[in-house]
Enzyme design. Sequence first.
Site, short mmCIF file in Angstrom:
data_model
loop_
_atom_site.label_atom_id
_atom_site.label_comp_id
_atom_site.label_asym_id
_atom_site.label_seq_id
_atom_site.Cartn_x
_atom_site.Cartn_y
_atom_site.Cartn_z
N SER B 53 0.83 -1.21 0.00
CA SER B 53 0.00 0.00 0.00
C SER B 53 0.87 1.26 0.00
O SER B 53 0.40 2.34 -0.32
CB SER B 53 -0.94 -0.01 1.20
N HIS B 54 2.12 1.13 0.38
CA HIS B 54 3.02 2.28 0.35
C HIS B 54 4.19 2.08 -0.62
O HIS B 54 5.17 2.80 -0.57
CB HIS B 54 3.55 2.60 1.74
N ASP B 194 -7.34 0.31 2.52
CA ASP B 194 -8.09 -0.94 2.68
C ASP B 194 -9.58 -0.73 2.42
O ASP B 194 -10.28 -1.64 1.95
CB ASP B 194 -7.88 -1.51 4.09
#
Lengths: 343, 343
Positions: B53-54, B194
């Site tokens: 996600s990063h 999410d």
Amino acid sequence: MSAPHDPAVSSTLSLDELTRLLETIFVRHGTSAEVARTLAANCAGAERDGAHSHGVFRMPGYVSTLNSGWVDGRAVPHVEDVASGFVRVDAGNGFAQPALAAARPLLVEKARSAGIAVLAIRNSHHFAALWPDVEPFAEEGLVALSVVNSMTCVVPHGADRPLFGTNPIAFAAPRADGAPIVFDLATSAIAHGDVQIAARQGEKLPAGMGVDSLGQPTQDPKAILGGGALLPFGGHKGSALSMMVELLAAALTGGNFSFEFDWSNHPGAKTPWTGQLLIVIDPGKAAGQSFVERSQELVRQMHGVGLKRLPGDRRHLQRARSLSEGIVLDGATMAQLRELAGL
Amino acid sequence: MSAPHDPAVSSTLSLDELTRLLETIFVRHGTSAEVARTLAANCAGAERDGAHSHGVFRMPGYVSTLNSGWVDGRAVPHVEDVASGFVRVDAGNGFAQPALAAARPLLVEKARSAGIAVLAIRNSHHFAALWPDVEPFAEEGLVALSVVNSMTCVVPHGADRPLFGTNPIAFAAPRADGAPIVFDLATSAIAHGDVQIAARQGEKLPAGMGVDSLGQPTQDPKAILGGGALLPFGGHKGSALSMMVELLAAALTGGNFSFEFDWSNHPGAKTPWTGQLLIVIDPGKAAGQSFVERSQELVRQMHGVGLKRLPGDRRHLQRARSLSEGIVLDGATMAQLRELAGL
């Protein structure tokens, strides 16, 4: 307070009167006058603020601990000036609050000079609320954060058995209008005292608070107290914070982890023998608009989105009431305190 | 990487190759070479660790933000030596990571000398994970804590409308055997990414994650994204911590609160324009046994009560795999990165 006391009648005491009564109890059970002054002021202050679980409710525990020989009520804290931002105190197996009091002037001086300073207290017992340790810094314009570890009663997220303490985190910051912003939160899902109260009243707990002696989730407070354990708040996140508290309050101070002390030879001992860390920051070193104006703006916006009550608001309301109307203790409590004081 | 690329085939890149590809993208979209180096290393490092996600997932957001003129990709951070434990940086409306990199040597020097030091970054944009900011301090034997505020999307506990950001807290501590103990946790109940993934997949969220546009609890991710908001993790406790992050990362640095910036004139802007605080402590100043032995003992005991995995363990396993076997990107991702790089 020297008149005979009728246990059916409640008493109203001034903060001074209550503090002096608690001082008498501490000294009678073996503390020095200075330790008695510090602990009595702390405990009476919690009662004044309506923080009953850390008010006079704690006195029997203090007394049984002192009587057990577990803690040194006459310990003289040894303050060490380690670096321009680092102060250490060996509490000498005494209470944490006198150690903080002894180191406080040096800590504040360093925070104002260096911009930030840390106080590492070890070999100490903390049996009180944590907010009284941070709030006074905010009252003099500083930002303060403190953590203290306690005694094994919390199962790390993903583990089977307890290891961490309830390991609270407290924070205080000044603001332009009104009392400081202060919070004090256990990293356990529920405070131990609240489990005891639910057990006594035969009540079920909400789900997610604890496990039984087999590590299975339970809502029965008696199963938690009878060999079970608490869970951290907020799942893996609260668990990570609790781990951080162990590292900061014990590993970084030279104090015991929550699982390292053995008080089995001291029946009646209630006070965890661990460590405590405080970090104090001088917001006068920050850039831009003054910190207290900024924190006030945050409060304004929090109210603007519908927040009725800030953390700490309820305590401050009760404090004002106690200071104007006195602190009310029921007859049984008053009788117990007088007995502990030998009156 | 100069060969024509088939989007149906995945690619395996070394960390160096991926970093250079990302550098090319940053420079092509207007950053200085130095900013590109810092951000590329950060983003490639997240991808290497499996923190998707990063990782490269963020590149389109970086690019659209740079293209919108919202952030200055050529900003030169201005470091101010304020006191023996206090460093300030004006990031100049640039990214936070180059500001940290510029101040880092002075911060470490102060932490080692004063025992503790604070870095207050303001006027900065943080669009990455927070653990990469703290982990390197632990790798050189220091304890580090960082907080960064973001953008209004979390309803304070007890309020009706959002105010706080997802406001993460990251912590890193060294230990004797193995990689540092590191965690990085959003103070929101769930990460924004999410929720986006659940919405895309048409899945319901667990209860307690967010509210709809009327402030009513919902498990529908689309209702949260369409005018709704997230809740803090752990009720009033996570909310108090989120408030603390606003105070430390914004009020104490001179940065914006999460609700103070207006990017409506910069379509495509994704990076919150706020502040960041880091506190670094030298555990060599602590009393007793060496910190790394003590933290190792805590880890040993955590495993002893049945904990399988420490915070950070999964990342470190994936890191080792990526470094030996390379970083795998699927064909579509690789095609997108090559397009952003103009290849």
